[in-house]
Design an enzyme around this catalytic site. Structure first.
Site, PDB file in Angstrom:
ATOM      1  N   ASP A 270       0.870  -1.170   0.000  1.00 12.89           N
ATOM      2  CA  ASP A 270       0.000   0.000   0.000  1.00 12.89           C
ATOM      3  C   ASP A 270       0.920   1.237   0.000  1.00 12.89           C
ATOM      4  O   ASP A 270       2.142   1.138   0.102  1.00 12.89           O
ATOM      5  CB  ASP A 270      -0.953  -0.017   1.209  1.00 12.89           C
ATOM      6  CG  ASP A 270      -2.160   0.880   0.962  1.00 12.89           C
ATOM      7  OD1 ASP A 270      -3.182   0.697   1.611  1.00 12.89           O
ATOM      8  OD2 ASP A 270      -2.059   1.785   0.086  1.00 12.89           O
TER       9      ASP A 270
HETATM   10  C1  GLC Z   1      -4.140   4.460  -0.347  1.00  9.87           C
HETATM   11  C2  GLC Z   1      -5.079   3.347   0.075  1.00  9.87           C
HETATM   12  C3  GLC Z   1      -5.203   2.254  -0.935  1.00  9.87           C
HETATM   13  C4  GLC Z   1      -5.050   2.835  -2.327  1.00  9.87           C
HETATM   14  C5  GLC Z   1      -3.607   3.285  -2.435  1.00  9.87           C
HETATM   15  C6  GLC Z   1      -3.282   3.869  -3.814  1.00  9.87           C
HETATM   16  O1  GLC Z   1      -3.398   4.875   0.763  1.00  9.87           O
HETATM   17  O2  GLC Z   1      -4.835   2.747   1.332  1.00  9.87           O
HETATM   18  O3  GLC Z   1      -6.484   1.631  -0.740  1.00  9.87           O
HETATM   19  O4  GLC Z   1      -5.343   1.859  -3.308  1.00  9.87           O
HETATM   20  O5  GLC Z   1      -3.258   4.221  -1.429  1.00  9.87           O
HETATM   21  O6  GLC Z   1      -3.984   5.037  -4.003  1.00  9.87           O
END
Ligand code: GLC
Length: 742
Positions: A270
């Protein structure tokens, strides 16, 4: 490209080039555009890193992405194309209801259609992959991201997970593969592995403490369903499990995800989750974080320099084997190959098709129908549906004219393309009185970064004027629709709330209107279950409309005026109060179970509130009534290990005057086992449409596998003993039959 060619390509790549494939940068670095969905990067990237990064997130637009890809390939030593990824959670430009609302439809095909439309629109806009479905089980309404999940039940979440993956990617082929080259399809990324939805205190990114048995039986099934449906990628979660952050948790990612759950696709961290292992305190520096993550088979480092600045030296110092790098790179090359990007690096990016598909009539119609099927009628004292003639209705409240009703994760949706309730009334030619009545919020605490985008009370005199206008409109009406509830930025990521009530300014409006007109219907906008005790007690009707999306206003009018009969059921319990949270139907008995009315002191209960939620999982009313017959079992005993099953049947009759749909739910309770088992668990549901007076039989087949769980020896198996079968229209049904597994 055949596998052999990919192998040859890998062999021909330098170590630097291979490591660069493991970096994902935000589109902001390429085009000064692209969505930033996390803390701004503390360490910038070099030009070489930007030019060699393997994937990009957050940029969209056919022309733009074709331009980026073309420029990138001119410099890419092996002409390996970029994958363009973004968060398309509940729609690209035609925004569907938030996933929690979709879960309430108990109609996975609704979510599948939504994902298909999102794939069509975003593929034409040049995207190849979406960071969706989010399948995290949720039990705590304080957590802002419950809006992104489909609720508190493992079985329901699993059915939606597989349907959404299928909507994005298409059905799996007979050989188990998925044809990601298909036009109008995008790859799915299931997230967040694992158990991100259980943060302590409902506070985002907080610690998760679960027994392994609870993790396996309650949280892992929905990820497994998405994997079995062919999800091409999986995203790690920010949280620790057993005090180890997922992105560095080798047992979770290798032993459980790769070996047990058989996930063969790409794993992406993430946002900055690899670097955040420093904050967690399990890595001294980015080099150690990189080592932990690559050993936990995290393939892509999302927007940090951990991998691109440290893996090379880790390999050269013999600390990390180059084979681990090759494994990760090969999975990324295979994904690019599955998408057909080596042959056609632009995939479906097509400006003409982008114009034709985005927000086309068909998509809007689907979004409108879907939204209406996600609204949960919580209360109705014979006041809904509204009469189309001869009834003067005032529409009051801060959400009547608001188009901020598309949810927190609709990054590419546009409010100006959204239909508010007021827009819908105009479109229907209904000249109703409309009054704002109050701001959405008392203040903008915690929301300062949104500036004036957030509608909060600033000026007492102006507030008094709004209130007065509303009371006047209410006085002159036969009935009042009060559009109350949360602002769209009060849920979503980093939007936990300790108080899940309705703001004072809105409750003042509610009381003032009620004082002059008892016929109040509340349309409740929210990204989570809220504490609505007072509203529920005093309003004559309450319709939970969540964050309904682009066609939200039209869908609300369709249901309020009876063109659509509400049929949704709660996918997440509405707590009595925030003090009850986390509250969920599939809880354990405890050693001192309490039933309402019991007088003993020493029982598992509160002094000041009931144990049961205000509205339970699986509950929802209709404009008609249904009768469900006593459950009939085909037999009382089945023999373990013989592949036997028992059928549970009911007859459902529409005993009212309107056509409607009922969600017939099957729950099972294991009376006694080698470990404590939930008071009941959803094991099936069927949504059936019935005309007035019509009746249908619904039969569920209960197999031994449906009785399995993680037993005292951590084996997934069934155990002999007595089981109760409940079949009804909510998780509180007492329509029971009993059978024994011997
Ligand atoms: C964010 C979220 C995740 C998302 C990622 C990319 O922090 O936790 O769900 O897909 O970053 O944007």
């Amino acid at each position: 490209m055949e596998k052999q060619k990919l192998q040859e390509l890998l062999l021909d790549m330098s170590l630097t080039e291979k490591i660069e494939q493991l970096l994902q940068i935000s589109g902001a670095y390429l085009e000064n555009e692209g969505m930033v969905t996390g803390p701004e990067n503390t360490v910038g990237f070099t030009q070489e890193e930007v030019e060699l990064a393997g994937t990009v997130l957050g940029s969209v637009g056919a022309a733009k992405l074709r331009g980026i890809q073309k420029k990138y390939l001119e410099k890419q030593p092996h002409r390996i194309p970029l994958i363009f990824m973004a968060d398309i959670i509940n729609g690209y430009r035609t925004i569907f209801p938030i996933p929690l609302a979709q879960g309430c439809s108990f109609d996975p095909q609704l979510a599948c259609r939504g994902a298909e439309i999102a794939a069509r629109e975003s593929a034409a806009a040049g995207l190849h992959l979406t960071f969706s479905p989010m399948v995290d089980l949720v039990r705590d309404a304080r957590w802002g991201r419950v809006m992104e999940s489909t609720g508190e039940d493992p079985y329901l979440n699993s059915r939606f997970a597989e349907a959404i993956v299928e909507g994005y990617q298409g059905k799996k082929c007979d050989d188990g593969s998925v044809d990601l080259k298909k036009r109008g399809k995008i790859a799915a990324c299931v997230k967040h592995f694992a158990a991100y939805g259980a943060p302590a205190a409902g506070r985002d990114y907080n610690t998760v403490e679960l027994s392994e048995r609870t993790l396996r039986d309650d949280y892992l099934p929905s990820y497994q369903a998405a994997i079995d449906a062919g999800a091409a990628m999986l995203m790690t979660s920010f949280n620790t499990l057993d005090r180890i952050p997922s992105s560095g948790n080798r047992r979770l990612m290798r032993d459980i995800l790769r070996d047990e759950m058989r996930f063969k696709g790409v794993v992406i961290s993430d946002w900055a989750a690899i670097e955040e292992m420093l904050n967690h305190g399990i890595a001294e520096d980015r080099k150690e974080a990189a080592k932990l993550a690559i050993e936990a088979c995290v393939d892509i480092d999302l927007v940090t320099t951990c991998y691109c600045r440290n893996l090379e030296s880790l390999v050269k110092e013999g600390i990390v084997s180059e084979a681990l790098i090759d494994e990760a790179v090969m999975r990324i090359l295979e994904l690019k190959n599955q998408l057909g990007l080596f042959e056609n690096p632009y995939k479906d990016a097509d400006e003409q098709e982008e114009k034709e598909l985005i927000l086309c009539k068909e998509h809007r119609l689907e979004a409108r129908k879907a939204a209406a099927d996600t609204f949960v009628l919580l209360k109705n004292e014979n006041i809904l549906p509204l009469k189309k003639d001869g009834q003067k209705v005032a529409f009051i409240g801060p959400h009547v004219e608001s188009r901020k009703i598309i949810g927190a994760w609709s990054l590419f949706g546009k409010e100006e393309e959204t239909v508010s309730i007021a827009d819908a009334l105009k479109a229907r030619g209904i000249a109703a009185a409309v009054a704002k009545g109050s701001a959405v919020l008392d203040d903008n605490r915690g929301l300062e970064m949104f500036g004036d985008y957030v509608d909060y009370q600033k000026d007492a005199a102006a507030a008094a004027e709004l209130l007065e206008e509303a009371v006047t409109a209410a006085k002159e009406a036969d009935a009042v629709v009060l559009a109350l509830g949360e602002h769209r930025v009060q849920s979503g990521e980093a939007a936990s709330r300790a108080d899940i009530g309705i703001p004072e300014c809105q409750m003042e409006l509610f009381d003032a209107v009620l004082a002059v007109n008892p016929n109040v219907i509340v349309a409740l906008f929210s990204g989570r279950p809220l504490d609505i005790r007072k509203i529920s007690a005093k309003a004559r009707a309450v319709l939970a409309v969540w964050q309904p999306g682009t066609e939200g206003g039209n869908a609300i009018a369709d249901v309020l005026y009876g063109d659509v009969n509400p049929s949704a059921k709660l996918a997440m319990s509405f707590p009595w109060s925030v003090g009850q949270v986390p509250v969920y139907y599939n809880e354990m008995h405890t050693g001192r179970p309490y039933k309402e009315g019991m007088k003993d002191k020493y029982l598992s209960k509160y002094l000041d509130i009931p144990n049961r939620p205000l509205y339970p999982f699986g509950y929802g009313l209709s404009y008609t009534t249904f009768e469900i017959s006593p459950v009939r079992l085909s037999c009382n005993t089945i023999v373990r290990g013989q592949g036997e099953s028992v059928s549970a049947g009911v007859t459902v009759k529409n005993t009212g005057t309107a056509a409607g749909k009922e969600v017939v739910q099957l729950y099972i309770r294991d009376h006694a086992a080698s470990v404590a088992r939930p008071v009941r668990e959803l094991k099936g549901f069927e949504k059936i449409a019935l005309a007035p007076g019509e009746e249908k039989e619904v039969i569920f087949t209960i197999t031994e596998d449906m009785l399995s769980f993680t037993n005292i020896d951590m084996e997934f198996t069934s155990e002999v003993g007595a089981y109760s079968v409940y079949v009804g229209n909510s998780s509180e049904t007492e329509n029971e039959g009993v059978f024994t597994l011997i």
